[in-house]
Design a protein around this motif. Sequence first.
Motif, PDB file in Angstrom:
ATOM      1  N   ASP A   6      48.279  83.743 122.266  1.00 25.26           N
ATOM      2  CA  ASP A   6      47.120  83.771 121.435  1.00 25.26           C
ATOM      3  C   ASP A   6      47.146  83.263 120.230  1.00 25.26           C
ATOM      4  OD1 ASP A   6      47.889  86.201 120.293  1.00 25.26           O
ATOM      5  OD2 ASP A   6      46.636  87.205 120.947  1.00 25.26           O
ATOM      6  N   ILE A   7      46.648  83.653 119.144  1.00 22.85           N
ATOM      7  CA  ILE A   7      46.507  83.615 118.443  1.00 22.85           C
ATOM      8  C   ILE A   7      46.188  84.687 117.398  1.00 22.85           C
ATOM      9  CG2 ILE A   7      45.547  81.708 115.663  1.00 22.85           C
ATOM     10  CD1 ILE A   7      44.986  79.404 117.581  1.00 22.85           C
ATOM     11  N   GLY A   8      47.202  84.726 116.338  1.00 21.44           N
ATOM     12  CA  GLY A   8      46.635  86.049 115.103  1.00 21.44           C
ATOM     13  C   GLY A   8      47.712  85.832 113.820  1.00 21.44           C
ATOM     14  N   ALA A   9      47.139  86.403 113.008  1.00 19.55           N
ATOM     15  CA  ALA A   9      47.483  86.676 111.679  1.00 19.55           C
ATOM     16  C   ALA A   9      49.360  86.707 111.349  1.00 19.55           C
ATOM     17  CB  ALA A   9      47.220  87.688 110.677  1.00 19.55           C
ATOM     18  N   MET A  10      49.717  86.119 110.525  1.00 19.65           N
ATOM     19  CA  MET A  10      51.222  86.031 110.114  1.00 19.65           C
ATOM     20  C   MET A  10      51.072  85.792 108.646  1.00 19.65           C
ATOM     21  SD  MET A  10      54.481  86.446 110.500  1.00 19.65           S
ATOM     22  CE  MET A  10      55.585  86.844 110.402  1.00 19.65           C
ATOM     23  N   PHE A  11      52.053  86.088 107.925  1.00 23.02           N
ATOM     24  CA  PHE A  11      52.111  86.136 106.317  1.00 23.02           C
ATOM     25  C   PHE A  11      50.878  85.375 106.008  1.00 23.02           C
ATOM     26  CE2 PHE A  11      56.497  85.109 107.849  1.00 23.02           C
ATOM     27  CZ  PHE A  11      56.775  86.088 107.671  1.00 23.02           C
ATOM     28  N   GLY A  12      49.289  86.288 106.785  1.00 20.37           N
ATOM     29  CA  GLY A  12      48.691  85.541 105.640  1.00 20.37           C
ATOM     30  C   GLY A  12      47.909  83.680 106.506  1.00 20.37           C
ATOM     31  N   SER A  13      48.305  83.509 106.768  1.00 18.41           N
ATOM     32  CA  SER A  13      48.663  82.807 107.916  1.00 18.41           C
ATOM     33  C   SER A  13      47.758  82.965 109.353  1.00 18.41           C
ATOM     34  CB  SER A  13      48.924  81.805 107.723  1.00 18.41           C
ATOM     35  OG  SER A  13      48.539  80.159 108.327  1.00 18.41           O
ATOM     36  N   GLU A  14      47.245  81.972 110.243  1.00 16.90           N
ATOM     37  CA  GLU A  14      46.944  82.376 111.627  1.00 16.90           C
ATOM     38  C   GLU A  14      47.627  81.589 112.205  1.00 16.90           C
ATOM     39  OE1 GLU A  14      42.891  80.681 112.898  1.00 16.90           O
ATOM     40  OE2 GLU A  14      42.445  82.873 111.899  1.00 16.90           O
ATOM     41  N   GLY A  15      48.884  81.972 113.078  1.00 19.68           N
ATOM     42  CA  GLY A  15      50.124  81.337 114.345  1.00 19.68           C
ATOM     43  C   GLY A  15      49.874  81.392 115.458  1.00 19.68           C
ATOM     44  N   LEU A  16      50.686  80.614 115.951  1.00 19.51           N
ATOM     45  CA  LEU A  16      50.710  81.439 117.582  1.00 19.51           C
ATOM     46  C   LEU A  16      51.352  82.330 118.223  1.00 19.51           C
ATOM     47  CD1 LEU A  16      51.245  77.243 118.957  1.00 19.51           C
ATOM     48  CD2 LEU A  16      49.349  78.712 119.387  1.00 19.51           C
ATOM     49  N   ARG A  17      50.947  83.384 118.844  1.00 19.70           N
ATOM     50  CA  ARG A  17      51.453  84.786 119.322  1.00 19.70           C
ATOM     51  C   ARG A  17      52.577  84.772 120.513  1.00 19.70           C
ATOM     52  NH1 ARG A  17      48.445  89.020 116.955  1.00 19.70           N
ATOM     53  NH2 ARG A  17      46.747  88.974 118.522  1.00 19.70           N
ATOM     54  N   VAL A  18      53.315  85.241 120.727  1.00 15.00           N
ATOM     55  CA  VAL A  18      53.903  85.441 122.886  1.00 15.00           C
ATOM     56  C   VAL A  18      53.419  87.529 122.708  1.00 15.00           C
ATOM     57  CG1 VAL A  18      55.860  85.447 122.457  1.00 15.00           C
ATOM     58  CG2 VAL A  18      54.363  84.990 123.884  1.00 15.00           C
ATOM     59  N   ARG A  19      53.028  88.088 123.202  1.00 16.98           N
ATOM     60  CA  ARG A  19      52.776  89.615 122.839  1.00 16.98           C
ATOM     61  C   ARG A  19      52.626  89.753 121.944  1.00 16.98           C
ATOM     62  NH1 ARG A  19      55.821  87.249 127.361  1.00 16.98           N
ATOM     63  NH2 ARG A  19      57.754  88.278 126.091  1.00 16.98           N
ATOM     64  N   GLY A  20      51.966  89.053 121.143  1.00 14.83           N
ATOM     65  CA  GLY A  20      51.716  89.630 119.630  1.00 14.83           C
ATOM     66  C   GLY A  20      53.284  89.449 118.361  1.00 14.83           C
ATOM     67  N   LYS A  21      53.671  88.743 118.961  1.00 13.89           N
ATOM     68  CA  LYS A  21      54.773  88.280 118.139  1.00 13.89           C
ATOM     69  C   LYS A  21      54.997  87.079 117.760  1.00 13.89           C
ATOM     70  CE  LYS A  21      56.774  92.892 117.894  1.00 13.89           C
ATOM     71  NZ  LYS A  21      56.757  93.318 116.770  1.00 13.89           N
ATOM     72  N   VAL A  22      54.308  86.721 115.781  1.00 13.71           N
ATOM     73  CA  VAL A  22      54.305  85.041 115.812  1.00 13.71           C
ATOM     74  C   VAL A  22      55.827  84.664 116.377  1.00 13.71           C
ATOM     75  CG1 VAL A  22      53.940  83.424 113.763  1.00 13.71           C
ATOM     76  CG2 VAL A  22      52.266  85.708 114.401  1.00 13.71           C
TER      77      VAL A  22
ATOM     78  N   GLU B  72      61.295  75.351 121.271  1.00 15.84           N
ATOM     79  CA  GLU B  72      62.334  76.300 120.892  1.00 15.84           C
ATOM     80  C   GLU B  72      61.977  77.323 120.277  1.00 15.84           C
ATOM     81  OE1 GLU B  72      66.059  75.001 118.676  1.00 15.84           O
ATOM     82  OE2 GLU B  72      65.354  72.605 119.586  1.00 15.84           O
ATOM     83  N   ALA B  73      61.016  77.847 119.240  1.00 10.41           N
ATOM     84  CA  ALA B  73      60.395  79.070 119.107  1.00 10.41           C
ATOM     85  C   ALA B  73      59.833  80.119 120.353  1.00 10.41           C
ATOM     86  CB  ALA B  73      59.372  78.741 117.705  1.00 10.41           C
ATOM     87  N   TYR B  74      58.884  79.507 120.497  1.00 11.67           N
ATOM     88  CA  TYR B  74      58.455  80.055 122.319  1.00 11.67           C
ATOM     89  C   TYR B  74      59.324  80.384 122.996  1.00 11.67           C
ATOM     90  CZ  TYR B  74      55.996  80.738 126.252  1.00 11.67           C
ATOM     91  OH  TYR B  74      55.450  81.406 127.351  1.00 11.67           O
ATOM     92  N   VAL B  75      59.722  79.973 123.958  1.00 18.12           N
ATOM     93  CA  VAL B  75      61.273  80.253 124.591  1.00 18.12           C
ATOM     94  C   VAL B  75      61.701  81.274 123.465  1.00 18.12           C
ATOM     95  CG1 VAL B  75      63.185  79.686 125.169  1.00 18.12           C
ATOM     96  CG2 VAL B  75      61.468  78.350 125.743  1.00 18.12           C
ATOM     97  N   PHE B  76      62.233  81.061 122.458  1.00 19.13           N
ATOM     98  CA  PHE B  76      63.319  82.158 121.274  1.00 19.13           C
ATOM     99  C   PHE B  76      62.703  83.410 121.809  1.00 19.13           C
ATOM    100  CE2 PHE B  76      64.508  84.249 117.339  1.00 19.13           C
ATOM    101  CZ  PHE B  76      64.897  84.820 118.102  1.00 19.13           C
ATOM    102  N   VAL B  77      60.872  82.939 120.854  1.00 14.98           N
ATOM    103  CA  VAL B  77      60.358  85.037 120.959  1.00 14.98           C
ATOM    104  C   VAL B  77      59.768  85.495 122.001  1.00 14.98           C
ATOM    105  CG1 VAL B  77      58.453  85.507 119.973  1.00 14.98           C
ATOM    106  CG2 VAL B  77      59.645  83.958 118.785  1.00 14.98           C
ATOM    107  N   ASP B  78      59.622  84.589 123.231  1.00 15.06           N
ATOM    108  CA  ASP B  78      59.624  84.677 124.204  1.00 15.06           C
ATOM    109  C   ASP B  78      60.590  85.841 125.452  1.00 15.06           C
ATOM    110  OD1 ASP B  78      58.187  85.352 126.443  1.00 15.06           O
ATOM    111  OD2 ASP B  78      58.964  83.492 128.174  1.00 15.06           O
ATOM    112  N   SER B  79      61.645  85.759 125.019  1.00 14.15           N
ATOM    113  CA  SER B  79      63.115  86.412 125.568  1.00 14.15           C
ATOM    114  C   SER B  79      63.200  87.622 124.859  1.00 14.15           C
ATOM    115  CB  SER B  79      64.322  85.341 125.333  1.00 14.15           C
ATOM    116  OG  SER B  79      64.527  84.728 123.650  1.00 14.15           O
ATOM    117  N   ILE B  80      62.799  87.109 122.951  1.00 16.18           N
ATOM    118  CA  ILE B  80      63.545  89.090 122.638  1.00 16.18           C
ATOM    119  C   ILE B  80      61.401  89.358 122.619  1.00 16.18           C
ATOM    120  CG2 ILE B  80      64.549  88.009 121.499  1.00 16.18           C
ATOM    121  CD1 ILE B  80      63.062  87.908 118.720  1.00 16.18           C
ATOM    122  N   THR B  81      60.630  89.671 123.272  1.00 15.49           N
ATOM    123  CA  THR B  81      59.546  90.101 123.151  1.00 15.49           C
ATOM    124  C   THR B  81      59.112  90.953 124.667  1.00 15.49           C
ATOM    125  OG1 THR B  81      58.369  88.777 121.325  1.00 15.49           O
ATOM    126  CG2 THR B  81      57.057  89.818 122.264  1.00 15.49           C
TER     127      THR B  81
END
Length: 112
Positions: A28-44, A102-111
């Motif tokens: 989904d989309i959520g807040a990060m550093f005052g901007s909106e970002g792509l998140r997987v399970r709550g992690k941008v 790459e970022a999606y795969v990384f964050v998905d793997s650690i979340t």
Amino acid sequence: MLDAAAMERAHAILDPIAQEYLAMPDVDIGAMFGSEGLRVRGKVFAFVSFQGSLALKLPEARVDELDAAAGTARMVMRERSMREWLIVSPDAPDRWAPLVAEAYVFVDSITP
């Protein structure tokens, strides 16, 4: 400093890429550093910075590898280098989709 025109240009690049991820479960989309970002399970994992660049969460070793490559640099906030965050210039739009992946795969793997 906020650069609205640059952010608009960056969103024109990221928003079509984001649509693919928003169709995935747990993204989904959520807040990060005052901007909106792509998140997987709550992690941008990707967002547009105030300067209109793409910011991505990647493994530290990958950020080390890409730091200062053409169109990329380690993210710096308040004079502090961020270990796992990379900035990609809007002048390198062809690099955005593969690095978002790459970022999606990384964050998905650690979340959990």
